[in-house]
Design a protein around this motif. Structure first.
Motif, PDB file in Angstrom:
ATOM      1  N   ARG A  58      -8.700  37.613  78.933  1.00  0.00           N
ATOM      2  CA  ARG A  58      -9.441  36.376  79.199  1.00  0.00           C
ATOM      3  C   ARG A  58     -10.926  36.661  78.954  1.00  0.00           C
ATOM      4  NH1 ARG A  58      -9.348  35.055  84.215  1.00  0.00           N
ATOM      5  NH2 ARG A  58      -9.007  37.228  84.706  1.00  0.00           N
ATOM      6  N   SER A 106      -1.165  39.739  89.654  1.00  0.00           N
ATOM      7  CA  SER A 106      -1.393  38.695  90.664  1.00  0.00           C
ATOM      8  C   SER A 106      -0.652  37.399  90.328  1.00  0.00           C
ATOM      9  CB  SER A 106      -2.892  38.446  90.833  1.00  0.00           C
ATOM     10  OG  SER A 106      -3.470  38.070  89.612  1.00  0.00           O
ATOM     11  N   ASP A 127     -10.875  42.362  78.560  1.00  0.00           N
ATOM     12  CA  ASP A 127      -9.862  41.524  79.230  1.00  0.00           C
ATOM     13  C   ASP A 127      -9.296  40.536  78.220  1.00  0.00           C
ATOM     14  OD1 ASP A 127      -9.449  40.983  82.563  1.00  0.00           O
ATOM     15  OD2 ASP A 127      -8.577  39.508  81.186  1.00  0.00           O
ATOM     16  N   LYS A 131       5.146  50.520  86.671  1.00  0.00           N
ATOM     17  CA  LYS A 131       4.185  51.431  87.300  1.00  0.00           C
ATOM     18  C   LYS A 131       4.779  52.834  87.457  1.00  0.00           C
ATOM     19  CE  LYS A 131       0.737  48.515  87.817  1.00  0.00           C
ATOM     20  NZ  LYS A 131      -0.518  48.695  87.067  1.00  0.00           N
ATOM     21  N   ASN A 175      -6.458  49.578  83.728  1.00  0.00           N
ATOM     22  CA  ASN A 175      -6.287  48.733  84.909  1.00  0.00           C
ATOM     23  C   ASN A 175      -5.573  47.417  84.589  1.00  0.00           C
ATOM     24  OD1 ASN A 175      -7.419  47.602  87.691  1.00  0.00           O
ATOM     25  ND2 ASN A 175      -8.069  46.162  86.096  1.00  0.00           N
ATOM     26  N   THR A 189      -4.088  45.331  98.147  1.00  0.00           N
ATOM     27  CA  THR A 189      -5.542  45.320  98.303  1.00  0.00           C
ATOM     28  C   THR A 189      -6.051  43.904  98.070  1.00  0.00           C
ATOM     29  OG1 THR A 189      -5.551  47.554  97.371  1.00  0.00           O
ATOM     30  CG2 THR A 189      -7.668  46.431  97.501  1.00  0.00           C
ATOM     31  N   VAL A 196      -9.735  41.629  74.684  1.00  0.00           N
ATOM     32  CA  VAL A 196      -8.802  42.696  74.302  1.00  0.00           C
ATOM     33  C   VAL A 196      -7.426  42.356  74.860  1.00  0.00           C
ATOM     34  CG1 VAL A 196      -8.193  45.138  74.633  1.00  0.00           C
ATOM     35  CG2 VAL A 196     -10.583  44.502  74.266  1.00  0.00           C
ATOM     36  N   ASP A 197      -6.427  42.518  74.021  1.00  0.00           N
ATOM     37  CA  ASP A 197      -5.044  42.418  74.492  1.00  0.00           C
ATOM     38  C   ASP A 197      -4.458  43.824  74.403  1.00  0.00           C
ATOM     39  OD1 ASP A 197      -2.368  42.081  74.911  1.00  0.00           O
ATOM     40  OD2 ASP A 197      -2.094  40.508  73.408  1.00  0.00           O
ATOM     41  N   VAL A 198      -4.192  44.419  75.538  1.00  0.00           N
ATOM     42  CA  VAL A 198      -3.752  45.830  75.526  1.00  0.00           C
ATOM     43  C   VAL A 198      -2.363  46.022  74.905  1.00  0.00           C
ATOM     44  CG1 VAL A 198      -5.203  46.605  77.460  1.00  0.00           C
ATOM     45  CG2 VAL A 198      -2.880  45.748  77.922  1.00  0.00           C
ATOM     46  N   SER A 250      -3.097  44.536  83.812  1.00  0.00           N
ATOM     47  CA  SER A 250      -1.726  44.462  84.299  1.00  0.00           C
ATOM     48  C   SER A 250      -1.339  43.017  84.511  1.00  0.00           C
ATOM     49  CB  SER A 250      -1.680  45.233  85.629  1.00  0.00           C
ATOM     50  OG  SER A 250      -0.497  45.031  86.333  1.00  0.00           O
ATOM     51  N   LEU A 287      -9.648  44.046  90.948  1.00  0.00           N
ATOM     52  CA  LEU A 287     -10.017  45.466  91.050  1.00  0.00           C
ATOM     53  C   LEU A 287     -10.771  45.937  89.820  1.00  0.00           C
ATOM     54  CD1 LEU A 287      -6.779  46.944  92.672  1.00  0.00           C
ATOM     55  CD2 LEU A 287      -8.907  46.235  93.771  1.00  0.00           C
ATOM     56  N   GLN A 315     -11.533  40.478  86.431  1.00  0.00           N
ATOM     57  CA  GLN A 315     -11.413  39.994  87.826  1.00  0.00           C
ATOM     58  C   GLN A 315     -10.850  41.105  88.698  1.00  0.00           C
ATOM     59  OE1 GLN A 315      -8.540  36.702  87.422  1.00  0.00           O
ATOM     60  NE2 GLN A 315      -6.951  37.979  88.343  1.00  0.00           N
ATOM     61  N   TYR A 323       7.810  45.112  87.710  1.00  0.00           N
ATOM     62  CA  TYR A 323       6.494  45.673  88.062  1.00  0.00           C
ATOM     63  C   TYR A 323       6.638  47.123  88.565  1.00  0.00           C
ATOM     64  CZ  TYR A 323       1.943  46.067  90.326  1.00  0.00           C
ATOM     65  OH  TYR A 323       0.683  46.489  90.701  1.00  0.00           O
TER      66      TYR A 323
HETATM   67  N1  LIG Z   1      -4.553  44.232  94.207  1.00  0.00           N
HETATM   68  C1  LIG Z   1      -3.502  44.917  94.646  1.00  0.00           C
HETATM   69  O1  LIG Z   1      -3.002  44.708  95.759  1.00  0.00           O
HETATM   70  C2  LIG Z   1      -2.897  46.017  93.796  1.00  0.00           C
HETATM   71  C3  LIG Z   1      -2.022  46.927  94.394  1.00  0.00           C
HETATM   72  C4  LIG Z   1      -1.471  47.952  93.617  1.00  0.00           C
HETATM   73  C5  LIG Z   1      -1.810  48.049  92.277  1.00  0.00           C
HETATM   74  N2  LIG Z   1      -2.651  47.142  91.716  1.00  0.00           N
HETATM   75  C6  LIG Z   1      -2.980  47.303  90.302  1.00  0.00           C
HETATM   76  O2  LIG Z   1      -4.392  47.315  90.176  1.00  0.00           O
HETATM   77  C7  LIG Z   1      -4.762  46.717  88.933  1.00  0.00           C
HETATM   78  C8  LIG Z   1      -5.697  45.541  89.178  1.00  0.00           C
HETATM   79  O3  LIG Z   1      -5.104  44.657  90.116  1.00  0.00           O
HETATM   80  P1  LIG Z   1      -5.729  43.230  90.430  1.00  0.00           P
HETATM   81  O4  LIG Z   1      -5.333  42.860  91.806  1.00  0.00           O
HETATM   82  O5  LIG Z   1      -7.153  43.193  90.052  1.00  0.00           O
HETATM   83  O6  LIG Z   1      -4.859  42.337  89.365  1.00  0.00           O
HETATM   84  P2  LIG Z   1      -5.199  40.929  88.699  1.00  0.00           P
HETATM   85  O7  LIG Z   1      -3.879  40.334  88.316  1.00  0.00           O
HETATM   86  O8  LIG Z   1      -6.097  40.124  89.581  1.00  0.00           O
HETATM   87  O9  LIG Z   1      -6.034  41.288  87.388  1.00  0.00           O
HETATM   88  C9  LIG Z   1      -5.439  41.820  86.242  1.00  0.00           C
HETATM   89  C10 LIG Z   1      -6.385  41.628  85.056  1.00  0.00           C
HETATM   90  O10 LIG Z   1      -5.712  42.127  83.880  1.00  0.00           O
HETATM   91  C11 LIG Z   1      -5.945  41.204  82.829  1.00  0.00           C
HETATM   92  N3  LIG Z   1      -4.887  41.296  81.814  1.00  0.00           N
HETATM   93  C12 LIG Z   1      -3.602  40.865  81.927  1.00  0.00           C
HETATM   94  N4  LIG Z   1      -2.939  41.082  80.786  1.00  0.00           N
HETATM   95  C13 LIG Z   1      -3.811  41.683  79.931  1.00  0.00           C
HETATM   96  C14 LIG Z   1      -3.704  42.143  78.590  1.00  0.00           C
HETATM   97  N5  LIG Z   1      -2.559  42.016  77.879  1.00  0.00           N
HETATM   98  N6  LIG Z   1      -4.787  42.718  78.010  1.00  0.00           N
HETATM   99  C15 LIG Z   1      -5.962  42.836  78.705  1.00  0.00           C
HETATM  100  N7  LIG Z   1      -6.124  42.397  79.967  1.00  0.00           N
HETATM  101  C16 LIG Z   1      -5.048  41.821  80.579  1.00  0.00           C
HETATM  102  C17 LIG Z   1      -5.965  39.848  83.520  1.00  0.00           C
HETATM  103  O11 LIG Z   1      -6.568  38.846  82.705  1.00  0.00           O
HETATM  104  C18 LIG Z   1      -6.739  40.162  84.781  1.00  0.00           C
HETATM  105  O12 LIG Z   1      -8.138  40.022  84.608  1.00  0.00           O
HETATM  106  C19 LIG Z   1      -3.469  46.328  88.248  1.00  0.00           C
HETATM  107  O13 LIG Z   1      -3.033  47.378  87.420  1.00  0.00           O
HETATM  108  C20 LIG Z   1      -2.512  46.165  89.410  1.00  0.00           C
HETATM  109  O14 LIG Z   1      -1.165  46.311  89.013  1.00  0.00           O
HETATM  110  C21 LIG Z   1      -3.204  46.127  92.440  1.00  0.00           C
END
Ligand SMILES: NC(=O)c1ccc[n+]([C@@H]2O[C@H](COP(=O)([O-])OP(=O)(O)OC[C@H]3O[C@@H](n4cnc5c(N)ncnc54)[C@H](O)[C@@H]3O)[C@@H](O)[C@H]2O)c1
Length: 254
Positions: free
Chosen positions: A41, A97, A39, A164, A92, A193, A64-66, A94, A20, A18, A160
């Motif tokens: 999920r 959200s 992911d 980072k 990516n 974002t 995958v669980d990182v 994390s 980014l 999902q 968080y």
């Molecule tokens: N969107 C923003 O505003 C923003 C800003 C700065 C940084 N980021 C970073 O960008 C990246 C993506 O952000 P996003 O908004 O899409 O976040 P999000 O929370 O919507 O998506 C994170 C994804 O990571 C997956 N995930 C969580 N734990 C996991 C694990 N143990 N193993 C594998 N997958 C796992 C989740 O299932 C999810 O699909 C992240 O690293 C986030 O920290 C996002």
């Protein structure tokens, strides 16, 4: 000189189910790369892989669980067996959200540990699993998604922000260790974002204040980031490593 084509290369996007990660996966697929959407999920990863395939691209989904070392190894083995190569890893995944903002004195210790485990240790484990194939190929790209909250020192997110900040340090140390194999390691630091995922942790007032603090005063979109990630994944950045690039509309300057 035209941009180098990346068609035919193989990329893993962790957390690609999902937001980014989905945007990075679909962008790479549109450029002709084979994408492993990894992911925790599985259904979400499946949906993104199906979306890519329906658009004529090449993708596989994987649970995958990182935080789990065997799972990270299986992820890289799956990319190699499906695509015959592994050129790029985008770290990516994390916990982001779903996080609740609160003073650090109120963060449950268990939540602190989980965020560090996924956001920091997960980058270490996924990278370590990907590096052998890249070393063998004599080339590789690791792109770590960190955050602009680090230079900003954003409050009420201490686990968080710390995770980072760790990713930025890891990017530098790993870049030094891997340069000899032409493997670059760089970090992208997005500002807030918008994605398709609603974020209840940010109030409309906070959002308006954030946008007002930018040089370019508009919401950030995934398209603001995909080209930057593509740059760090491509030949165009072959002499760039260990760097952190803020993509936040010009709020903080490193
Ligand atoms: N969107 C923003 O505003 C923003 C800003 C700065 C940084 N980021 C970073 O960008 C990246 C993506 O952000 P996003 O908004 O899409 O976040 P999000 O929370 O919507 O998506 C994170 C994804 O990571 C997956 N995930 C969580 N734990 C996991 C694990 N143990 N193993 C594998 N997958 C796992 C989740 O299932 C999810 O699909 C992240 O690293 C986030 O920290 C996002």
């Amino acid at each position: 000189m035209t941009a180098h084509s990346m068609a035919g290369q193989a990329v893993i996007v962790t957390g690609g189910g999902q937001g980014l990660g989905r945007a990075f996966a679909t962008r790479f697929a549109a450029e002709g790369l084979s994408v492993l959407v990894a992911d925790i999920r599985h259904e979400a990863a499946d949906a993104v892989a199906a979306e890519i395939t329906a658009a004529g691209g090449t993708a596989r989904a994987m649970h995958v669980d990182v935080t789990d070392e065997p799972s990270c190894r299986a992820m890289c083995e799956a990319a190699l067996s499906a695509f015959g190569r592994l050129d790029i890893l985008v770290n990516n995944a994390s916990i982001f959200s779903t996080l609740k903002m609160r003073p650090f004195t109120e963060i449950p210790t268990e939540e602190w540990r989980q965020v560090i485990d996924v956001n920091l240790t997960g980058v270490f484990l996924a990278s370590r699993a990907a590096v052998p194939a890249m070393k063998e190929a004599g080339r590789g790209r690791i792109v770590n998604i960190a955050s602009a909250v680090v230079p900003m020192g954003r409050p009420n997110y201490l686990h968080y922000v710390s995770s980072k900040a760790g990713v930025i340090g890891m990017t530098r140390g790993m870049a030094r260790e891997l340069g000899g194999w032409n493997i670059t390691v760089n970090a992208v630091l997005p500002g807030a974002t918008d994605t398709e995922i609603p974020r209840e942790t940010v109030s409309p007032e906070q959002r308006a204040t954030l946008i007002a603090s930018r040089s370019i005063q508009r919401p950030g979109t995934p398209d603001d980031l995909t080209g930057v990630v593509r740059f760090f994944a491509s030949e165009d950045s072959s002499f760039v490593t260990g760097q952190s690039l803020v993509v936040d509309g010009g709020t903080v300057f490193l």
